[in-house]
Design a protein around this motif. Sequence first.
Motif, PDB file in Angstrom:
ATOM      1  N   ASN A  99     -54.843 -16.533  -8.499  1.00 13.98           N
ATOM      2  CA  ASN A  99     -53.781 -17.358  -9.224  1.00 13.98           C
ATOM      3  C   ASN A  99     -52.486 -16.267  -9.491  1.00 13.98           C
ATOM      4  OD1 ASN A  99     -52.510 -19.031 -11.067  1.00 13.98           O
ATOM      5  ND2 ASN A  99     -53.934 -18.726 -12.861  1.00 13.98           N
ATOM      6  N   ASN A 100     -51.485 -16.818  -9.124  1.00 22.28           N
ATOM      7  CA  ASN A 100     -50.205 -16.169  -9.244  1.00 22.28           C
ATOM      8  C   ASN A 100     -49.772 -16.375 -10.450  1.00 22.28           C
ATOM      9  OD1 ASN A 100     -50.256 -14.904  -6.578  1.00 22.28           O
ATOM     10  ND2 ASN A 100     -48.794 -16.559  -5.712  1.00 22.28           N
ATOM     11  N   PRO A 101     -48.886 -15.424 -11.324  1.00 18.79           N
ATOM     12  CA  PRO A 101     -48.333 -15.801 -12.429  1.00 18.79           C
ATOM     13  C   PRO A 101     -47.028 -16.799 -12.299  1.00 18.79           C
ATOM     14  CG  PRO A 101     -48.475 -13.496 -12.207  1.00 18.79           C
ATOM     15  CD  PRO A 101     -48.801 -13.996 -10.921  1.00 18.79           C
ATOM     16  N   GLU A 102     -46.450 -16.822 -11.223  1.00 16.40           N
ATOM     17  CA  GLU A 102     -45.260 -17.897 -10.971  1.00 16.40           C
ATOM     18  C   GLU A 102     -46.037 -19.376 -10.763  1.00 16.40           C
ATOM     19  OE1 GLU A 102     -45.678 -15.384  -8.225  1.00 16.40           O
ATOM     20  OE2 GLU A 102     -44.814 -14.069  -9.567  1.00 16.40           O
ATOM     21  N   GLU A 103     -47.257 -19.461 -10.182  1.00 16.05           N
ATOM     22  CA  GLU A 103     -47.765 -20.685 -10.028  1.00 16.05           C
ATOM     23  C   GLU A 103     -48.858 -21.084 -11.049  1.00 16.05           C
ATOM     24  OE1 GLU A 103     -49.483 -20.969  -6.306  1.00 16.05           O
ATOM     25  OE2 GLU A 103     -47.842 -19.547  -5.396  1.00 16.05           O
ATOM     26  N   GLU A 104     -48.928 -22.447 -11.254  1.00 15.87           N
ATOM     27  CA  GLU A 104     -49.837 -22.908 -12.304  1.00 15.87           C
ATOM     28  C   GLU A 104     -51.283 -23.201 -11.834  1.00 15.87           C
ATOM     29  OE1 GLU A 104     -48.557 -26.696 -14.334  1.00 15.87           O
ATOM     30  OE2 GLU A 104     -46.500 -26.022 -14.453  1.00 15.87           O
ATOM     31  N   GLU A 105     -51.474 -23.428 -10.834  1.00 16.34           N
ATOM     32  CA  GLU A 105     -52.686 -23.868 -10.054  1.00 16.34           C
ATOM     33  C   GLU A 105     -53.360 -22.558  -9.190  1.00 16.34           C
ATOM     34  OE1 GLU A 105     -53.542 -27.417  -8.181  1.00 16.34           O
ATOM     35  OE2 GLU A 105     -52.151 -28.415  -9.426  1.00 16.34           O
TER      36      GLU A 105
END
Length: 111
Positions: free
Chosen positions: A28-34
Amino acid sequence: MNQDPVKIMVMVFSIVVFGSIVNEGYLNNPEEEEEFCIYNRNPNACSYGVTVGVLAFLTCLLYLALDVYFPQISSVKDRKKAVLSDIGVSAFWAFFWFVGFCFLANQWQVS
């Protein structure tokens, strides 16, 4: 049909496969929700590994129960069916593990 150590090893390996994919297969990247699958961001790769691992584990449990029940089977025909189904299911899962290995190795190489 006394292959309990082999079936137990298969159960352990299936737990390792689906456990490691479930535990560390998604990021899970902090920039992405999923979350996304680490295998080339292909959710099918993670889903395949988890599905095959879980189904193989459940199948091993079923055949371990058959091994426990096997001495009580008195009919030779029923014993033969049990042994042949064990061999057939083992070949079936060997094929799916091989396909899974090739698929996951390919997706890992691409990523």
